[in-house]
Design a protein around this motif. Structure first.
Motif, mmCIF file in Angstrom:
data_model
loop_
_atom_site.group_PDB
_atom_site.id
_atom_site.type_symbol
_atom_site.label_atom_id
_atom_site.label_comp_id
_atom_site.label_asym_id
_atom_site.label_seq_id
_atom_site.Cartn_x
_atom_site.Cartn_y
_atom_site.Cartn_z
ATOM 1 N N ALA A 212 0.835 -1.199 0.000
ATOM 2 C CA ALA A 212 0.000 0.000 0.000
ATOM 3 C C ALA A 212 0.874 1.256 0.000
ATOM 4 N N PHE A 213 1.945 1.216 0.777
ATOM 5 C CA PHE A 213 2.863 2.353 0.881
ATOM 6 C C PHE A 213 3.516 2.637 -0.480
ATOM 7 N N ALA A 214 3.932 1.573 -1.145
ATOM 8 C CA ALA A 214 4.610 1.721 -2.433
ATOM 9 C C ALA A 214 3.650 2.234 -3.503
ATOM 10 N N ARG A 215 2.415 1.749 -3.459
ATOM 11 C CA ARG A 215 1.416 2.226 -4.423
ATOM 12 C C ARG A 215 1.161 3.714 -4.213
ATOM 13 N N LYS A 216 1.081 4.098 -2.951
ATOM 14 C CA LYS A 216 0.767 5.487 -2.622
ATOM 15 C C LYS A 216 1.875 6.433 -3.085
ATOM 16 N N TYR A 217 3.121 6.013 -2.925
ATOM 17 C CA TYR A 217 4.248 6.905 -3.232
ATOM 18 C C TYR A 217 5.006 6.489 -4.493
ATOM 19 N N ALA A 218 4.384 5.621 -5.292
ATOM 20 C CA ALA A 218 4.961 5.218 -6.583
ATOM 21 C C ALA A 218 6.369 4.658 -6.439
ATOM 22 N N LEU A 219 6.553 3.806 -5.455
ATOM 23 C CA LEU A 219 7.834 3.126 -5.282
ATOM 24 C C LEU A 219 7.804 1.818 -6.068
ATOM 25 N N PRO A 220 8.984 1.337 -6.494
ATOM 26 C CA PRO A 220 9.004 0.105 -7.300
ATOM 27 C C PRO A 220 8.520 -1.115 -6.496
ATOM 28 N N ILE A 221 7.844 -2.025 -7.204
ATOM 29 C CA ILE A 221 7.371 -3.267 -6.606
ATOM 30 C C ILE A 221 8.001 -4.411 -7.384
ATOM 31 N N GLU A 222 8.815 -5.213 -6.709
ATOM 32 C CA GLU A 222 9.538 -6.276 -7.418
ATOM 33 C C GLU A 222 9.236 -7.639 -6.833
ATOM 34 N N GLN A 223 8.547 -8.447 -7.640
ATOM 35 C CA GLN A 223 8.163 -9.782 -7.175
ATOM 36 C C GLN A 223 9.396 -10.675 -7.037
ATOM 37 N N VAL A 224 9.519 -11.323 -5.861
ATOM 38 C CA VAL A 224 10.639 -12.251 -5.673
ATOM 39 C C VAL A 224 10.201 -13.608 -5.141
ATOM 40 N N VAL A 225 8.877 -13.783 -4.948
ATOM 41 C CA VAL A 225 8.355 -15.077 -4.529
ATOM 42 C C VAL A 225 7.205 -15.421 -5.460
ATOM 43 N N ALA A 226 7.181 -16.665 -5.936
ATOM 44 C CA ALA A 226 6.081 -17.111 -6.797
ATOM 45 C C ALA A 226 5.418 -18.332 -6.187
ATOM 46 N N VAL A 227 4.124 -18.411 -6.355
ATOM 47 C CA VAL A 227 3.367 -19.560 -5.871
ATOM 48 C C VAL A 227 2.738 -20.253 -7.073
ATOM 49 N N ASP A 228 3.138 -21.520 -7.275
ATOM 50 C CA ASP A 228 2.595 -22.354 -8.360
ATOM 51 C C ASP A 228 2.483 -21.572 -9.667
ATOM 52 N N ASP A 229 1.279 -21.575 -10.236
ATOM 53 C CA ASP A 229 1.111 -20.926 -11.528
ATOM 54 C C ASP A 229 0.386 -19.590 -11.399
ATOM 55 N N LYS A 230 0.309 -19.075 -10.163
ATOM 56 C CA LYS A 230 -0.413 -17.811 -9.982
ATOM 57 C C LYS A 230 0.396 -16.653 -10.569
ATOM 58 N N SER A 231 -0.326 -15.729 -11.209
ATOM 59 C CA SER A 231 0.391 -14.610 -11.819
ATOM 60 C C SER A 231 0.278 -13.362 -10.953
ATOM 61 N N TYR A 232 1.384 -12.650 -10.896
ATOM 62 C CA TYR A 232 1.486 -11.494 -10.010
ATOM 63 C C TYR A 232 1.087 -10.228 -10.759
ATOM 64 N N SER A 233 0.376 -9.356 -10.044
ATOM 65 C CA SER A 233 0.050 -8.055 -10.620
ATOM 66 C C SER A 233 0.272 -6.983 -9.562
ATOM 67 N N THR A 234 0.856 -5.873 -9.967
ATOM 68 C CA THR A 234 1.102 -4.798 -9.007
ATOM 69 C C THR A 234 -0.134 -3.927 -8.838
ATOM 70 N N GLU A 235 -1.222 -4.284 -9.517
ATOM 71 C CA GLU A 235 -2.428 -3.454 -9.463
ATOM 72 C C GLU A 235 -3.128 -3.533 -8.113
ATOM 73 N N ALA A 236 -3.302 -4.765 -7.630
ATOM 74 C CA ALA A 236 -4.058 -4.930 -6.380
ATOM 75 C C ALA A 236 -3.435 -6.037 -5.547
ATOM 76 N N TRP A 237 -3.471 -5.852 -4.233
ATOM 77 C CA TRP A 237 -2.918 -6.835 -3.315
ATOM 78 C C TRP A 237 -3.766 -8.096 -3.310
ATOM 79 N N GLU A 238 -3.070 -9.246 -3.307
ATOM 80 C CA GLU A 238 -3.785 -10.504 -3.126
ATOM 81 C C GLU A 238 -3.135 -11.284 -1.996
#
Length: 731
Positions: A212-238
């Motif tokens: 939420a903090f990064a979205r608010k202040y436009a900080l970079p979001i870098e995925q480093v953990v993946a679960v199975d075949d789920k796809s990551y999106s920086t749009e909304a928290w899951e």
RNA sequence: GCCGGGAUGGCGGAAUCGGUAGACGCAGCGGAUUCAAAAUCCGCCGCCGCAAGGUGUGUGGGUUCGAGUCCCACUCUCGGCACCA
């Protein structure tokens, strides 16, 4: 405790009311303002005494397992409160310096339980009071203003958790220990200086708050953990973004490692650089016991310019407060009492000043039970007698004490043990936590904040047809009041005094009614509706006693016949019912479920009133069963039970009578009734011999008219027989 | 927000191990007694339906011969969140 290092003086953050010049309790801060003055409350650091409960965190947690007599929920709450977490404490290196040299030796330390996500760090956040923040604020008015803003606002955890997360960049950068990248340092209003190192790493991709903090202040979001075949999106928290079930990605040499493997590998690499290691962290904080109020137990310390903080010598204890202080709304009145303040230093004899802070009342409640068990020893804190009486066999208190009071008491006991005062390590063997009793509280919010509470007797209360309160006004001037359903409390004028019930109905009725209302652990909304029922019941008990004396007892012959006798069916059924109820009541007493014990006594009386009462055998059975009723009733209604017990000649004192136990001979029966289900629905009942075999029961069930009717000609695919309970035919 | 509870008729609540949902009591309704009332006693009392029956334990899913009870996801509510105690 001071000498042993269990007590220490350090600074604490408190709520400060700048108008009243006083410290406010959290409860006295309403929407960020003082409850009396309405002034904006500030956070202020003042010195105070702390007890190092954190030194005992491990033992307090571990010994929960020995408290078998405590409710599971309380042990769970305490375990979560102590909050053991294993993680990694590591440093970001930097070369930020002020006049005194490198700040923090060039290291920004943080703690994380998610070391596996370190490769996803895109920023760091420090507390407003952090040295890096203070350094960055020099010459930056905007940042200085933000830090000042953080000084206002709450010290409460609940407020910290729900407030809008805000931050400002410091313009300072630190070096990521594994990637070597530069990471920007932010000041965050959600980072607490008193917590860990006052700084956190920011991994927006895998922490909801950072996201939420990064979205608010436009900080970079870098995925480093993946679960199975789920796809990551920086749009909304899951939810899964924060999961520990994935594997590392975009993490260089750590790719493919699971949570534990990654934490181990990363901790090892940080340790190799000498800037990190695995660490156990506790949520538990030390216990601040200083209160700035004159009417508490004084903290027995004398402050000397030469000798420092010196404990008051034993022969000058206790420190006695002046009793004629008049609070004038400007802080602790002890500050103006020179006669109390001025004292000679016990070490050097030079003029010194007494500590004016008093102790948190939780201090007293942490060991009063041990003092109560101290018979002699005016010169001792507790004496050896406590070893005989303690530990407390059964402790009873409200569920609101599940954490603080009960944890402080456990801590204090362990401290007393370590000081050689007692030999036990836990204070309370069995614990019953009562639910809260709720009642409506009526209040008016005056201008400037706060709430003024009124007694219900001062009001006209309007209710709808269902008895729900729709409104309330003050009798004297018609002020419209608000209402809330809340715990009974001295400060809310919504307590109920049982005295009026006792005066009207007597103590037995009042006690029986309250025991009958609900099990003690349950939250209860107070109502005296139904007290008439308890009163009626006890009058019926009394009447039955007289009926027994006048019409039944006389039939009993000189020679008793009951033992071993074959009873007529109706008499046997009655006797069995009473013994079954007794069995139930004894079981419920063991569970401390007193409402169903009360209910069992009512059922017993209902049965007694309908029981056969002609003939010597019947009279003997009634004598036995009424005796059972009186004894089961005796803890609930001691007076009437005792009067009937002795008055009817059962014995001298019911308190000395043996507790009744159900008799096997009375419980035995020849035939039992089984419920008959067809496809899981109740369709009838089946009477079978008590010892009937399974196939005999099945055969009887299959030919039962209800089975035939509801199977509608289909064959039975399956028959489930639950011994003593039911038969279910699936077709 | 986090931690721990809770939710069952008009109301308080019961249902011990997954096995008759609503025991016991309050309120209500009908009746007896009474000149009348109070007190007392008898009967009825989840919802729909004349009945047979159907349906029903905060909501939505699931597991099972069978779920108030177990699992998943929610809603509301109570306690605690470190200075109310």
């Amino acid at each position: 405790m001071l000498e042993k290092g269990i007590a220490e003086r350090k600074t604490q953050v408190v709520n400060w009311d700048p108008v009243d010049q006083t410290v406010l309790a959290n409860e006295q801060v309403i929407d960020g303002r003082g409850w009396r003055t309405g002034a904006l409350v500030e956070k202020r650091e003042i010195p105070g005494y702390y007890l190092k409960i954190t030194d005992y965190a491990d033992e307090l947690l571990g010994d929960l397992d020995t408290l078998g007599g405590w409710p599971e929920r309380v042990r769970l709450m305490q375990a979560n409160w102590i909050g053991k977490s294993t993680g990694v404490r590591f440093a970001f290196k930097h070369d930020i310096a002020d006049d005194a040299g490198l700040i923090g030796d060039g290291q920004l330390w943080v703690f994380t339980t998610r070391a596996d996500t370190i490769m996803g760090v895109t920023f760091c956040a420090v507390a407003a009071e952090h040295p890096l923040a203070l350094h960055a604020a020099k010459g930056k008015p905007e940042l200085a203003a933000f830090i000042e803003k953080c000084r206002h606002g709450s010290v409460m955890e609940a407020d910290m958790a729900t407030m809008e997360k805000e931050g400002l960049p410091t313009g300072l950068f630190v070096t990521h220990p594994l990637t070597g990248k530069q990471v920007e340092v932010w000041v965050g209003n959600y980072v607490l200086m008193s917590y860990g190192d006052g700084a956190v790493m920011g991994v927006p991709a895998h922490d909801e708050r950072d996201f939420a903090f990064a979205r608010k202040y436009a900080l970079p979001i870098e995925q480093v953990v993946a679960v199975d075949d789920k796809s990551y999106s920086t749009e909304a928290w899951e939810e899964w973004y924060g999961s520990k079930d994935g594997v590392c990605v975009n993490s260089g040499k750590y790719d493919g490692l699971n949570y534990q493997q990654a934490v181990d590998a990363i901790a090892a690499d940080l340790a190799a650089q000498g800037i990190g290691e695995k660490k156990v962290q506790w949520r538990l904080r030390d216990w601040g016991i200083s209160r700035q109020r004159y009417w508490g137990c004084p903290i027995p310390i004398i402050h000397c310019d030469s000798c420092g903080s010196v404990p008051v010598p034993d022969d000058q204890l206790p420190v006695v407060l002046p009793e004629d202080c008049v609070p004038d709304g400007s802080g602790n009145p002890l500050h103006k009492r020179e006669d109390f303040l001025n004292v000679a230093c016990p070490c050097c004899g030079k003029p010194a000043r007494r500590e004016t802070d008093t102790m948190d009342t939780f201090v007293d409640s942490s060991w009063y039970y041990a003092r109560y068990a101290t018979t002699f020893g005016k010169d001792k804190m507790v004496d050896d007698e406590t070893g005989y009486w303690m530990t407390v066999d059964q402790y009873i208190g409200g569920i609101e004490h599940a954490i603080l009071h009960l944890l402080y008491s456990r801590f204090w006991t362990k401290v007393m043990r370590d000081l050689g005062l007692v030999t036990y390590r836990e204070p309370f063997a069995h614990l019953l936590t009562q639910g809260m009793v709720l009642n409506n509280a009526f209040f008016h919010k005056p201008e400037g904040g706060g709430k003024n509470y009124y007694w219900e007797s001062e009001l006209d209360v309007q209710k709808d047809a269902k008895g729900q309160i729709t409104g309330a006004t003050l009798k004297k001037d018609g002020t419209v009041l608000e209402h809330e359903l809340t715990t009974m409390s001295k400060s809310k004028n919504n307590g109920v005094d049982p005295q009026s019930l006792i005066e009207q109905y007597g103590a037995d009725t009042a006690r029986f009614f309250m025991m009958f209302a609900a099990p003690p652990e349950q939250t209860l909304e107070w109502s005296d509706a139904g007290v008439e029922g308890a009163y009626r019941f006890l009058r019926r008990v009394w009447s039955f006693g007289h009926l027994f004396a006048s019409e039944i007892r006389g039939q009993i012959g000189a020679q008793r016949q009951l033992t071993g006798a074959k009873l007529p069916e109706d008499l046997a059924a009655f006797r069995r019912e009473i013994h079954l109820l007794l069995k139930q009541a004894n079981y419920d007493l063991g569970k401390q479920q007193f409402n169903t014990v009360a209910s069992a006594t009512m059922k017993m009386l209902n049965a007694l009133e309908k029981a056969p009462r002609q003939g010597a055998l019947a009279a003997e059975v009634i004598e036995e069963c009424f005796g059972i009723l009186l004894r089961v009733l005796s803890p609930l209604t001691p007076h009437i039970s005792h009067a009937l017990w002795s008055g009817l000649g059962y014995g001298e004192d019911i308190l000395k009578a043996a507790w009744p136990e159900p008799l096997d001979a009375a419980l035995a029966q020849d035939e039992i009734e089984l419920m008959l289900q067809v496809n899981g629905k109740l369709r009838g009942a089946l009477r079978v011999p008590a010892e009937a075999a399974k196939d005999a029961i099945e055969a009887a069930a299959l030919t039962h008219e209800a089975t035939v009717k509801f199977l509608e000609g289909r064959p039975a695919k399956k028959v489930v027989v639950v011994p003593g309970r039911l038969v279910n035919i699936v077709g």
